[in-house]
Design a protein around this motif. Structure first.
Motif, PDB file in Angstrom:
ATOM      1  N   LYS A  28     -25.960  26.781 -37.558  1.00 21.42           N
ATOM      2  CA  LYS A  28     -26.041  26.710 -39.018  1.00 21.42           C
ATOM      3  C   LYS A  28     -24.781  27.222 -39.715  1.00 21.42           C
ATOM      4  O   LYS A  28     -24.554  26.915 -40.889  1.00 21.42           O
ATOM      5  N   THR A  29     -23.964  28.017 -39.018  1.00 22.97           N
ATOM      6  CA  THR A  29     -22.794  28.611 -39.671  1.00 22.97           C
ATOM      7  C   THR A  29     -21.476  28.024 -39.187  1.00 22.97           C
ATOM      8  O   THR A  29     -20.415  28.529 -39.549  1.00 22.97           O
ATOM      9  N   VAL A  40     -23.206  36.423 -43.152  1.00 23.21           N
ATOM     10  CA  VAL A  40     -24.543  35.928 -42.792  1.00 23.21           C
ATOM     11  C   VAL A  40     -25.172  36.847 -41.751  1.00 23.21           C
ATOM     12  O   VAL A  40     -26.361  37.185 -41.832  1.00 23.21           O
ATOM     13  N   GLU A  96     -28.858  18.032 -40.831  1.00 19.04           N
ATOM     14  CA  GLU A  96     -28.361  19.397 -40.913  1.00 19.04           C
ATOM     15  C   GLU A  96     -26.963  19.435 -41.507  1.00 19.04           C
ATOM     16  O   GLU A  96     -26.638  20.244 -42.358  1.00 19.04           O
ATOM     17  N   THR A 100     -25.340  21.735 -47.306  1.00 19.98           N
ATOM     18  CA  THR A 100     -24.602  22.985 -47.232  1.00 19.98           C
ATOM     19  C   THR A 100     -25.490  24.066 -47.819  1.00 19.98           C
ATOM     20  O   THR A 100     -25.643  24.169 -49.027  1.00 19.98           O
ATOM     21  N   GLN A 101     -26.087  24.858 -46.966  1.00 21.29           N
ATOM     22  CA  GLN A 101     -27.015  25.889 -47.417  1.00 21.29           C
ATOM     23  C   GLN A 101     -26.245  27.115 -47.851  1.00 21.29           C
ATOM     24  O   GLN A 101     -25.232  27.482 -47.269  1.00 21.29           O
ATOM     25  N   PRO A 103     -25.015  30.660 -47.993  1.00 26.91           N
ATOM     26  CA  PRO A 103     -24.975  31.608 -46.878  1.00 26.91           C
ATOM     27  C   PRO A 103     -25.999  32.737 -46.983  1.00 26.91           C
ATOM     28  O   PRO A 103     -26.590  33.134 -45.982  1.00 26.91           O
ATOM     29  N   ASP A 105     -28.918  32.671 -48.622  1.00 25.29           N
ATOM     30  CA  ASP A 105     -30.244  32.105 -48.365  1.00 25.29           C
ATOM     31  C   ASP A 105     -30.457  31.907 -46.875  1.00 25.29           C
ATOM     32  O   ASP A 105     -31.538  32.181 -46.338  1.00 25.29           O
ATOM     33  N   LEU A 106     -29.442  31.392 -46.193  1.00 23.64           N
ATOM     34  CA  LEU A 106     -29.519  31.181 -44.750  1.00 23.64           C
ATOM     35  C   LEU A 106     -29.716  32.509 -44.021  1.00 23.64           C
ATOM     36  O   LEU A 106     -30.506  32.597 -43.071  1.00 23.64           O
ATOM     37  N   SER A 109     -33.415  33.705 -44.672  1.00 26.50           N
ATOM     38  CA  SER A 109     -34.341  32.841 -43.948  1.00 26.50           C
ATOM     39  C   SER A 109     -33.627  31.542 -43.583  1.00 26.50           C
ATOM     40  O   SER A 109     -33.048  30.897 -44.464  1.00 26.50           O
TER      41      SER A 109
END
Length: 200
Positions: A28-29, A40, A96, A100-101, A103, A105-106, A109
């Motif tokens: 995810k990162t 994160v 995915e 772009t989530q 950071p 929030d990621l 959760s």
């Protein structure tokens, strides 16, 4: 409540350890720079530790006012982890990468919850909170949480640097394979909860 240090550390290695979060963290990162990946990691661990200490202090009180049992907590927590695992298994890499989530929030959760602090840890913390006989027992649990948190930070910071050298396809494959194992853990948590409730 009598529990040895080895039992405490083993409980939180499963309930708050880094392995379940590591591959998701890498995947995810991977689009973030190193500074953001480190952020994160720190926010995710801080979220897990803050939530864990809150449950340790207030778990027995929350259980009494909300009238839930340890069995129902395990069953519901396992179900949430199972649904999360299924989503990881079924979602495509293109979906995915197209998002772009944020950071933070990621980090909160899914990294902090339910991956670092997972239902095993939540059930254990509420149980410890309810069964603690004195402040020393709670302090021992809090120290165990901090020790595992330091391990979490070290592993995630290392994973953030290692991830740059692992092909995206390999990370995606490993993440899905590991998600299957997490799903199996979730089913075990649900079974234990059902047994505690007398369903099984």
């Amino acid at each position: 409540m009598e529990i040895s240090w080895s039992e405490l550390l083993l409980t939180f290695l499963v309930g708050m350890g880094p392995l379940k979060a590591m591959l998701v963290f890498i995947e995810k990162t991977e689009e973030y720079d190193l500074k953001t990946r480190d952020k994160v990691a720190f926010v995710g661990v801080a979220t897990a530790v803050g939530s864990g200490l809150t449950l340790l202090v207030l778990g027995a009180w929350l259980q009494s006012i909300l009238h839930f049992s340890i069995g129902s907590l395990g069953l519901s927590g396992g179900l949430i982890l199972l649904l999360f695992s299924i989503r990881l298994i079924l979602e495509s890499n293109s979906e995915e990468s197209s998002e772009t989530q944020d950071p933070v929030d990621l980090a909160v959760s899914p990294i902090g919850l339910p991956l670092i602090l997972n239902p095993v840890g939540i059930v254990a913390l509420v149980t410890f909170s309810a069964e603690a006989t004195d402040m020393a027992a709670l302090a021992n649990v809090a120290v165990a949480i901090v020790i595992i948190a330091v391990l979490d930070i070290l592993v995630l910071l290392g994973a953030g640097r290692l991830g740059a050298f692992i092909p995206h396809a390999v990370i995606g494959l490993l993440e899905k394979l590991f998600a299957i194992l997490v799903a199996a853990l979730a089913v075990e948590i649900m079974v234990d909860g059902a047994r505690a409730l007398g369903i099984l």
